[in-house]
Design a protein around this motif. Sequence first.
Motif, mmCIF file in Angstrom:
data_model
loop_
_atom_site.group_PDB
_atom_site.id
_atom_site.type_symbol
_atom_site.label_atom_id
_atom_site.label_comp_id
_atom_site.label_asym_id
_atom_site.label_seq_id
_atom_site.Cartn_x
_atom_site.Cartn_y
_atom_site.Cartn_z
ATOM 1 N N TYR A 18 131.164 42.005 73.511
ATOM 2 C CA TYR A 18 131.341 43.276 72.819
ATOM 3 C C TYR A 18 132.710 43.893 73.094
ATOM 4 O O TYR A 18 133.347 44.474 72.207
ATOM 5 C CB TYR A 18 130.225 44.257 73.188
ATOM 6 N N TYR A 19 133.186 43.777 74.328
ATOM 7 C CA TYR A 19 134.507 44.320 74.642
ATOM 8 C C TYR A 19 135.598 43.572 73.874
ATOM 9 O O TYR A 19 136.588 44.163 73.439
ATOM 10 C CB TYR A 19 134.772 44.258 76.148
ATOM 11 N N LEU A 20 135.417 42.251 73.718
ATOM 12 C CA LEU A 20 136.373 41.473 72.931
ATOM 13 C C LEU A 20 136.397 41.979 71.488
ATOM 14 O O LEU A 20 137.464 42.139 70.877
ATOM 15 C CB LEU A 20 136.010 39.989 72.960
ATOM 16 N N ALA A 21 135.207 42.249 70.941
ATOM 17 C CA ALA A 21 135.116 42.780 69.576
ATOM 18 C C ALA A 21 135.795 44.144 69.491
ATOM 19 O O ALA A 21 136.483 44.452 68.503
ATOM 20 C CB ALA A 21 133.659 42.893 69.143
ATOM 21 N N GLN A 22 135.632 44.953 70.536
ATOM 22 C CA GLN A 22 136.275 46.265 70.545
ATOM 23 C C GLN A 22 137.794 46.133 70.545
ATOM 24 O O GLN A 22 138.497 46.874 69.848
ATOM 25 C CB GLN A 22 135.815 47.058 71.766
ATOM 26 N N SER A 52 131.006 40.836 57.308
ATOM 27 C CA SER A 52 131.968 40.170 58.191
ATOM 28 C C SER A 52 131.267 39.691 59.455
ATOM 29 O O SER A 52 130.213 40.211 59.831
ATOM 30 C CB SER A 52 133.086 41.156 58.557
ATOM 31 N N TYR A 53 131.880 38.718 60.129
ATOM 32 C CA TYR A 53 131.346 38.265 61.410
ATOM 33 C C TYR A 53 131.491 39.334 62.485
ATOM 34 O O TYR A 53 130.896 39.236 63.568
ATOM 35 C CB TYR A 53 132.063 36.992 61.868
ATOM 36 N N LEU A 54 132.270 40.378 62.232
ATOM 37 C CA LEU A 54 132.409 41.475 63.191
ATOM 38 C C LEU A 54 131.217 42.430 63.155
ATOM 39 O O LEU A 54 131.026 43.222 64.081
ATOM 40 C CB LEU A 54 133.695 42.261 62.907
ATOM 41 N N ASP A 55 130.423 42.366 62.102
ATOM 42 C CA ASP A 55 129.311 43.306 61.937
ATOM 43 C C ASP A 55 128.358 43.368 63.131
ATOM 44 O O ASP A 55 128.025 44.458 63.597
ATOM 45 C CB ASP A 55 128.516 42.974 60.669
ATOM 46 N N PRO A 56 127.861 42.214 63.645
ATOM 47 C CA PRO A 56 126.910 42.288 64.760
ATOM 48 C C PRO A 56 127.497 42.985 65.983
ATOM 49 O O PRO A 56 126.804 43.735 66.677
ATOM 50 C CB PRO A 56 126.598 40.810 65.061
ATOM 51 N N PHE A 57 128.771 42.729 66.261
ATOM 52 C CA PHE A 57 129.407 43.349 67.414
ATOM 53 C C PHE A 57 129.548 44.857 67.208
ATOM 54 O O PHE A 57 129.351 45.650 68.122
ATOM 55 C CB PHE A 57 130.792 42.745 67.655
ATOM 56 N N ALA A 58 129.886 45.242 65.998
ATOM 57 C CA ALA A 58 130.122 46.655 65.702
ATOM 58 C C ALA A 58 128.862 47.488 65.867
ATOM 59 O O ALA A 58 128.945 48.676 66.198
ATOM 60 C CB ALA A 58 130.663 46.808 64.280
ATOM 61 N N MET A 59 127.689 46.891 65.674
ATOM 62 C CA MET A 59 126.449 47.638 65.848
ATOM 63 C C MET A 59 126.301 48.132 67.291
ATOM 64 O O MET A 59 125.637 49.121 67.552
ATOM 65 C CB MET A 59 125.234 46.773 65.475
ATOM 66 N N GLY A 60 126.930 47.435 68.228
ATOM 67 C CA GLY A 60 126.867 47.829 69.629
ATOM 68 C C GLY A 60 127.674 49.075 69.936
ATOM 69 O O GLY A 60 127.531 49.654 71.020
ATOM 70 N N PHE A 61 128.528 49.491 69.002
ATOM 71 C CA PHE A 61 129.330 50.685 69.240
ATOM 72 C C PHE A 61 128.492 51.950 69.246
ATOM 73 O O PHE A 61 128.927 52.996 69.701
ATOM 74 C CB PHE A 61 130.428 50.816 68.173
ATOM 75 N N PHE A 62 127.264 51.869 68.713
ATOM 76 C CA PHE A 62 126.393 53.033 68.639
ATOM 77 C C PHE A 62 125.345 53.065 69.757
ATOM 78 O O PHE A 62 124.612 54.034 69.870
ATOM 79 C CB PHE A 62 125.633 53.047 67.305
ATOM 80 N N ASN A 63 125.209 51.997 70.518
ATOM 81 C CA ASN A 63 124.069 51.871 71.425
ATOM 82 C C ASN A 63 124.505 51.350 72.787
ATOM 83 O O ASN A 63 125.143 50.308 72.873
ATOM 84 C CB ASN A 63 123.034 50.919 70.793
ATOM 85 N N GLU A 64 124.136 52.068 73.854
ATOM 86 C CA GLU A 64 124.573 51.691 75.193
ATOM 87 C C GLU A 64 123.672 50.647 75.843
ATOM 88 O O GLU A 64 124.021 50.092 76.876
ATOM 89 C CB GLU A 64 124.661 52.931 76.080
#
Length: 208
Positions: A18-22, A52-64
Amino acid sequence: MRSRYLTFKGKYLYKASYYLAQIICDVFARIDLHGYENMPDCPCVIAANHVSYLDPFAMGFFNENELCIVARDSLMKNPLAKLILTNLNAIPIKRGESGNLGVFREILKRIRSGKTLIIFPEGTRSPDGHLQKGKAGVGLIAMKTNVPVVPVRSFGFETVLPRSGELRGGNRVVMCIGKPIMPDGAQKIVDVIMARIAAIEKPKINSL
């Protein structure tokens, strides 16, 4: 609007993914998050558009907390993709509406253990960024888990990492969370989910 990313808990490789995606999103795009107050504190199903392949990672931006994701089993054939998806708590699912009873059981198990599930009702990335018809199997997942379904829509990831796989910079991405939905009938709920995703409009943002 929430413009900073969350610091979530989880396994080292999970967090690293997730940090890589960020980092990728910080380098290649500016992301604005809207509707954070609509994300429930309890386990839920996040249903989002897929461009996009970034979509799954981006969902983590809302949830800890740790999330899990339903991903097609063919993605697991690539060793690198399998490593990343495994550490993202991915649940492999076969294309089509049958032969996935074990998947539904695993999803129920993950939800009951307190994890939030990410699903993409369209089943695959949109070829042009527009919403496609949702799959009925997603409605079945929503019914069986009996937890809130949270519609999420992103605008712009298809320009950052399109289907061609070419990373492009200088883009702005907006992510919006809609109000949760309680499931009621398999195809009915997926139609409601897709309608709610489609109803999320891109906010007007002043250029800086």
